[in-house]
Design an enzyme around this catalytic site. Sequence first.
Site, PDB file in Angstrom:
ATOM      1  N   HIS B 122       0.869  -1.177   0.000  1.00 10.61           N
ATOM      2  CA  HIS B 122       0.000   0.000   0.000  1.00 10.61           C
ATOM      3  C   HIS B 122       0.909   1.232   0.000  1.00 10.61           C
ATOM      4  CE1 HIS B 122      -2.759   2.965   1.809  1.00 10.61           C
ATOM      5  NE2 HIS B 122      -3.754   2.173   1.499  1.00 10.61           N
ATOM      6  N   ASP B 199       3.227  -4.054   7.879  1.00 15.93           N
ATOM      7  CA  ASP B 199       1.957  -3.342   7.765  1.00 15.93           C
ATOM      8  C   ASP B 199       0.849  -4.356   8.077  1.00 15.93           C
ATOM      9  OD1 ASP B 199      -0.372  -2.120   7.033  1.00 15.93           O
ATOM     10  OD2 ASP B 199       0.251  -1.627   4.988  1.00 15.93           O
ATOM     11  N   GLN B 202      -4.305  -4.894   7.180  1.00 17.31           N
ATOM     12  CA  GLN B 202      -5.282  -5.805   6.560  1.00 17.31           C
ATOM     13  C   GLN B 202      -5.310  -7.174   7.225  1.00 17.31           C
ATOM     14  OE1 GLN B 202      -7.534  -5.018   4.412  1.00 17.31           O
ATOM     15  NE2 GLN B 202      -6.816  -3.006   3.777  1.00 17.31           N
ATOM     16  N   LYS B 225     -10.344  -0.257  10.590  1.00 17.42           N
ATOM     17  CA  LYS B 225     -10.561  -1.441   9.750  1.00 17.42           C
ATOM     18  C   LYS B 225     -10.942  -2.647  10.599  1.00 17.42           C
ATOM     19  CE  LYS B 225      -7.206  -0.051   6.213  1.00 17.42           C
ATOM     20  NZ  LYS B 225      -8.018   0.502   5.139  1.00 17.42           N
ATOM     21  N   CYS B 362      -4.791   2.526  -3.629  1.00 13.26           N
ATOM     22  CA  CYS B 362      -3.546   3.028  -3.049  1.00 13.26           C
ATOM     23  C   CYS B 362      -2.394   2.075  -3.314  1.00 13.26           C
ATOM     24  CB  CYS B 362      -3.683   3.291  -1.545  1.00 13.26           C
ATOM     25  SG  CYS B 362      -4.835   4.586  -1.171  1.00 13.26           S
TER      26      CYS B 362
END
Lengths: 165, 407
Positions: B122, B199, B202, B225, B362
């Site tokens: 991302h 990251d 997600q 999220k 993104c």
Amino acid sequence: MSSNRQLDTLYRQVIMDHYKNPRNRGKIDDGSLTIHLNNPTCGDTISLQLQIEDDIVKNVKFIGEGCSISLSSASMMTQAIKGKSIEEALKLSKVFSEFMQGIAPPDDLDLGDIEALQGVCKFPARIKCATLAWKAMEKAIEEKTNEVSVSDSHCGCEMKENESK
Amino acid sequence: MNLGKEIRKFFPALDQEVNGHPLVYLDNAATTQKPVSVLEALDKYYRMDNSNVHRGVHTLGTRATDAYEGAREKVRKFINAKHFGEVIFTRGATTALNMVAQGYARNICQENDEIVLTYMEHHANLIPWQQVSKYTKAQLVYIPMQSDGTMKLEDIKKCITDRTKIVAMTHCSNVLGTMNPIAEVAKLAHEKGAVLVVDGAQSTPHMSVDVQALDCDFFAIAGHKMMGPTGIGILYGKKSLLEQMEPFEFGGDMIEYVHLYDSTWNDLPYKFEAGTPIIAGAVGLGAAIDFLNEIGMNQVQDYEQRLVKYAMEKLKEIQGFVMYGPKERSGLITFNLEGVHPHDVSTVLDMDGVAVRAGHHCAQPLMRMLDVTATARASFYIYNTEEEIDRLADSIQNAKEYFNHVF
């Protein structure tokens, strides 16, 4: 079904025709001003070339990637400004911007095919698709009138590597 | 708690019509809807406990501090961090990753060093490293990606060398759904003395995350999220690294002593939380974690796996449907419909009440790798149902027929 009828207000036949058979798609070989613009949130791109002589848009061409609304709007825009004066082109752009906000064009102005984009104002998420090419045209004229550069200048705030297939 | 239909009653936003159809919300990788318990926690905090933290001696100050620090402890347990001070509240995952890039990487990277990245990052885990590279002249190295959107462990191994200072990798791709082997990558990075930045935006909402088992050095989380409010995220970092790292912002609450010409910093985690922190956001995130804990993260993952497998089977029957990413994936499907631009697909779906994302997600470099300018994405969460996937499939079919017709 009802949702398809709503869709018809967005996707008029004339829009689809411009999408399928875009007018003025391609490149001008020389003597023209190139503006690359993209919509950074969705990835639509346009590379617009204007050949301006004596304040008249002598020729205009574009290449780009995008949805039916963005490409058909680009096609219609080029059709509308070709042969017009810079002043007329900018006025048309202003009218179009208002048109996208639901404001009717002045009675004495015939928008031609552009009228078909009227439905876009009912789809707020798609307005920016329709205005991309017009913004590129405004920027091109702005650069020309500022005489920042004569050829192949870029709009500084946007991505430049909008290669098109 | 049964997921799917039964759990929907806890999410007020799901109970509405969009363009004359019951809403089918399939944009969960962008942000999730909020359960009543999160909304109530925010409401209660502002109605009853609102006060600044770590300052007042008065009762409300204590209640606000307890609520804020209580949320931190919930996060610590949720990701199994070793120390309380390793959990830093941030504005989101983007801020967390920028903090590591600017506060840590910029100080340790030099010319000829390397920062290893993937093509599927991302922008939030890509641009901060480009900036580090510009500032330090460290080189960016990209791990080769297979056509199905996975990476081979041997390729990862080849890219991590003695020159590598940072490996930055997503736990789970927001476009492809690829789940990367973080624990193995951590081992490879540590063998070469590099630091692994993950990251987790997600992954954390959808599966059990144990930062000690993963052995990653930094881990970024986005609260919104995972049913929390917007404007709250987490930076997890190993204590020893956070202690070396420079503060990102300066001001109140992050200091120990302040003199006229110099100051010293507060302990972890406060060194990284300058100014009045995101108190209500943290409280809301704490409530979201309670909600997830009540379900159990294994059940969350199992349920989403069931949904995504059902969706893959169902959607591949549609002629001209192109799916991106590997077979084994998280709960999302990124796709295109031949001959129809994803914006147009998305508008048709919206007219049927189905919300999906369209665009480059993104991840512009990844879009170029896939040789597309944009895609559409349907992403699932615990409240989605197989019936909703049927409606997605019907609506995609409708889009196809509509555009075939108008052409």
